[in-house]
Write an enzyme that holds these catalytic residues in place. Structure first.
Site, PDB file in Angstrom:
ATOM      1  N   ILE A  14      47.045  38.540  33.646  1.00  0.00           N
ATOM      2  CA  ILE A  14      46.556  39.348  32.527  1.00  0.00           C
ATOM      3  C   ILE A  14      46.813  40.711  32.741  1.00  0.00           C
ATOM      4  CG2 ILE A  14      44.117  39.525  33.497  1.00  0.00           C
ATOM      5  CD1 ILE A  14      45.617  39.008  29.706  1.00  0.00           C
ATOM      6  N   SER A  36      45.488  44.476  45.482  1.00  0.00           N
ATOM      7  CA  SER A  36      45.929  43.010  45.239  1.00  0.00           C
ATOM      8  C   SER A  36      46.172  42.658  46.615  1.00  0.00           C
ATOM      9  CB  SER A  36      46.816  42.847  44.289  1.00  0.00           C
ATOM     10  OG  SER A  36      46.639  41.742  43.448  1.00  0.00           O
ATOM     11  N   ARG A  37      45.867  41.092  46.750  1.00  0.00           N
ATOM     12  CA  ARG A  37      46.101  40.815  48.265  1.00  0.00           C
ATOM     13  C   ARG A  37      47.524  40.191  48.300  1.00  0.00           C
ATOM     14  NH1 ARG A  37      41.975  35.969  47.385  1.00  0.00           N
ATOM     15  NH2 ARG A  37      43.238  35.971  45.619  1.00  0.00           N
ATOM     16  N   LYS A  90      37.210  39.915  30.950  1.00  0.00           N
ATOM     17  CA  LYS A  90      36.095  38.574  30.523  1.00  0.00           C
ATOM     18  C   LYS A  90      36.458  37.401  31.316  1.00  0.00           C
ATOM     19  CE  LYS A  90      37.680  35.813  28.891  1.00  0.00           C
ATOM     20  NZ  LYS A  90      38.948  34.395  29.088  1.00  0.00           N
ATOM     21  N   ASP A 168      36.694  29.236  29.501  1.00  0.00           N
ATOM     22  CA  ASP A 168      37.441  30.627  29.878  1.00  0.00           C
ATOM     23  C   ASP A 168      38.086  31.167  28.729  1.00  0.00           C
ATOM     24  OD1 ASP A 168      38.915  32.420  31.885  1.00  0.00           O
ATOM     25  OD2 ASP A 168      40.327  31.571  30.492  1.00  0.00           O
TER      26      ASP A 168
HETATM   27  P1  NAP Z   1      45.351  35.074  37.939  1.00  0.00           P
HETATM   28  O1  NAP Z   1      46.778  35.451  37.510  1.00  0.00           O
HETATM   29  O2  NAP Z   1      45.193  33.692  38.252  1.00  0.00           O
HETATM   30  O3  NAP Z   1      44.449  36.020  38.916  1.00  0.00           O
HETATM   31  C1  NAP Z   1      44.567  37.458  38.859  1.00  0.00           C
HETATM   32  C2  NAP Z   1      44.795  37.807  40.306  1.00  0.00           C
HETATM   33  O4  NAP Z   1      43.490  37.970  40.907  1.00  0.00           O
HETATM   34  C3  NAP Z   1      45.379  36.822  41.159  1.00  0.00           C
HETATM   35  O5  NAP Z   1      46.660  36.750  41.045  1.00  0.00           O
HETATM   36  C4  NAP Z   1      44.925  37.458  42.483  1.00  0.00           C
HETATM   37  O6  NAP Z   1      45.882  38.400  43.238  1.00  0.00           O
HETATM   38  C5  NAP Z   1      43.673  38.097  42.226  1.00  0.00           C
HETATM   39  N1  NAP Z   1      42.512  37.252  42.864  1.00  0.00           N
HETATM   40  C6  NAP Z   1      41.422  37.892  43.524  1.00  0.00           C
HETATM   41  N2  NAP Z   1      40.466  37.138  43.936  1.00  0.00           N
HETATM   42  C7  NAP Z   1      40.899  35.883  43.669  1.00  0.00           C
HETATM   43  C8  NAP Z   1      40.516  34.596  43.710  1.00  0.00           C
HETATM   44  N3  NAP Z   1      39.302  34.465  44.464  1.00  0.00           N
HETATM   45  N4  NAP Z   1      41.132  33.605  43.143  1.00  0.00           N
HETATM   46  C9  NAP Z   1      42.303  33.851  42.488  1.00  0.00           C
HETATM   47  N5  NAP Z   1      42.916  35.112  42.362  1.00  0.00           N
HETATM   48  C10 NAP Z   1      42.115  35.925  43.038  1.00  0.00           C
HETATM   49  O7  NAP Z   1      44.239  35.136  36.378  1.00  0.00           O
HETATM   50  P2  NAP Z   1      44.310  35.745  35.180  1.00  0.00           P
HETATM   51  O8  NAP Z   1      44.948  34.752  34.077  1.00  0.00           O
HETATM   52  O9  NAP Z   1      45.357  37.144  35.266  1.00  0.00           O
HETATM   53  O10 NAP Z   1      43.014  35.940  34.611  1.00  0.00           O
HETATM   54  C11 NAP Z   1      42.154  36.939  35.495  1.00  0.00           C
HETATM   55  C12 NAP Z   1      40.890  37.134  34.529  1.00  0.00           C
HETATM   56  O11 NAP Z   1      41.456  37.741  33.189  1.00  0.00           O
HETATM   57  C13 NAP Z   1      40.072  35.916  33.864  1.00  0.00           C
HETATM   58  O12 NAP Z   1      38.663  36.112  33.981  1.00  0.00           O
HETATM   59  C14 NAP Z   1      40.408  35.714  32.671  1.00  0.00           C
HETATM   60  O13 NAP Z   1      39.517  35.090  32.011  1.00  0.00           O
HETATM   61  C15 NAP Z   1      40.930  36.813  32.100  1.00  0.00           C
HETATM   62  N6  NAP Z   1      41.777  36.931  30.918  1.00  0.00           N
HETATM   63  C16 NAP Z   1      43.070  35.953  31.326  1.00  0.00           C
HETATM   64  C17 NAP Z   1      44.086  35.982  30.061  1.00  0.00           C
HETATM   65  C18 NAP Z   1      45.304  35.057  30.530  1.00  0.00           C
HETATM   66  O14 NAP Z   1      45.879  34.925  29.104  1.00  0.00           O
HETATM   67  N7  NAP Z   1      45.654  34.396  31.370  1.00  0.00           N
HETATM   68  C19 NAP Z   1      43.726  36.688  28.942  1.00  0.00           C
HETATM   69  C20 NAP Z   1      42.599  37.345  28.806  1.00  0.00           C
HETATM   70  C21 NAP Z   1      41.801  37.443  30.075  1.00  0.00           C
HETATM   71  P3  NAP Z   1      46.144  38.555  44.684  1.00  0.00           P
HETATM   72  O15 NAP Z   1      46.125  37.252  45.363  1.00  0.00           O
HETATM   73  O16 NAP Z   1      47.396  39.257  44.812  1.00  0.00           O
HETATM   74  O17 NAP Z   1      44.556  39.224  45.040  1.00  0.00           O
END
Ligand code: NAP
Length: 314
Positions: A14, A36-37, A90, A168
């Site tokens: 996101i 970011s890690r 969110k 989610d």
């Molecule tokens: P994602 O790509 O899996 O996670 C975002 C980043 O968070 C990871 O790449 C990771 O980066 C970091 N991170 C830090 N602590 C973590 C942990 N304990 N486990 C996994 N990753 C961790 O997820 P995302 O889709 O961006 O979603 C993140 C948030 O945005 C969620 O709350 C989701 O509901 C919201 N969201 C997502 C979307 C969508 O389309 N995907 C849309 C709207 C909102 P590092 O490893 O580099 O730290």
């Protein structure tokens, strides 16, 4: 107001799909660093943790947190305690109590906390809310069905405790419902379907009631292949309102209404800037409360195991 120096945390799907493009267009914020890690953003300072980022760059006044909900509270609490304004993706947290704790911290440190709900910024949501104000509402039907493999490829955190599973995306529908209905609703029944190898549901059926006998039903499913469905249909004495494509389209009695183009995240950052300059916070936990109620009150069903990459034998 000079642009607010901002650090972005959790560079994943996101952050790349929405936050970086919106921040590049924003005149309210100056993205100066990322934490970011395992990832970074070209052209700005990059750090492995928020702690290192805030230590090295005290000029950062605001952070925007894009990591999964289970990892958000500790980082948000640290940033608020250091006097930084905080915007949360969110859902705002893994539990209601941690969100309440963050709201208290923001107040005591005199900074802004924004628990964002991006779907509320969809172009059809404001006009739907305005139209419904004058109507006698009878029934609301939510159908939120998407393919988890398509939208959350390999995101195992989503099926861990606190990841919410199908809630989610489903919480986006609840964020819209709680914004457009002019009355409160409460859960009266739910069934949550868990894959036998996972900690969070892959599907859910919810029933809510309103104060005038209104019925609100929601069908959420993460197993939808082919066309994806993000619809909310509201039956009223004055006609039927349909929000589709997650709130991007609005029709009344089948007639599509003219809509502004989609700009959800531009809207969120504009609101965050507004809150900072007004010295206010915006923390509405009601969508998360409905999800918590479903976990409290829902029946549990178990279905076949779920794998992002099914073993060859399956
Ligand atoms: P994602 O790509 O899996 O996670 C975002 C980043 O968070 C990871 O790449 C990771 O980066 C970091 N991170 C830090 N602590 C973590 C942990 N304990 N486990 C996994 N990753 C961790 O997820 P995302 O889709 O961006 O979603 C993140 C948030 O945005 C969620 O709350 C989701 O509901 C919201 N969201 C997502 C979307 C969508 O389309 N995907 C849309 C709207 C909102 P590092 O490893 O580099 O730290």
């Amino acid at each position: 107001m000079a642009p607010v120096k901002l650090g972005l945390v959790g560079i994943g799907k996101i952050a790349r799909d929405q936050h970086l493009p919106s921040l590049s267009r924003s005149s309210d914020f100056d993205l100066v660093a990322a934490a970011s890690r395992n990832a970074g953003v070209d052209g700005i300072a990059n750090f492995a943790s928020t702690e290192e980022m805030l230590e090295a760059m005290p000029e950062i006044a605001a952070v925007s947190l894009c990591m999964p909900p289970q990892a958000r509270h500790a980082v948000a609490a640290e940033a608020l305690a250091k006097g930084k304004h905080v915007m949360l993706e969110k859902p705002p947290g893994a539990t209601l109590s941690e969100v309440e704790h963050l709201a208290g911290l923001a107040a005591s440190h005199g900074v802004s906390l924004f628990a964002s709900w991006h779907s509320r910024e969809a172009p059809g949501v404001g006009p739907a809310r305005d139209w419904l104000k004058g109507q006698r509402i009878r029934k609301v039907a939510v159908t939120w069905k998407e393919d988890v493999r398509l939208w959350h490829p390999g995101q195992d955190w989503i099926f861990e405790p606190g990841g919410l599973g199908v809630f989610d995306p489903g919480i986006n529908a609840l964020s819209i419902v709680t914004r457009i209905l002019p009355f409160p609703i409460w859960l009266t029944g739910a069934e949550l379907t868990f894959p036998e190898n996972r900690q969070a549901p892959i599907a859910a059926s919810l029933v809510f009631a309103g104060p005038g006998g209104e019925a609100v039903e929601a069908e959420l499913d993460f197993r939808q292949t082919g066309p994806q469905t993000w619809d909310i249909v509201v039956e009223t004495d004055g006609g039927t309102l349909t929000l589709s494509m997650g709130g991007a389209k609005l029709s009344i009695d089948g007639e599509e209404q003219a809509m502004a183009p989609e700009a959800e995240y531009d809207g969120l950052y504009a609101r965050f800037a507004e809150l900072i300059s007004a010295g206010q916070s915006d923390v509405d936990p009601s969508p998360l409360r409905h999800v918590a109620d479903a976990f409290l009150f829902g029946r549990r069903a178990v279905t076949e195991p779920f794998f992002f990459d099914p073993p060859a034998a399956l």
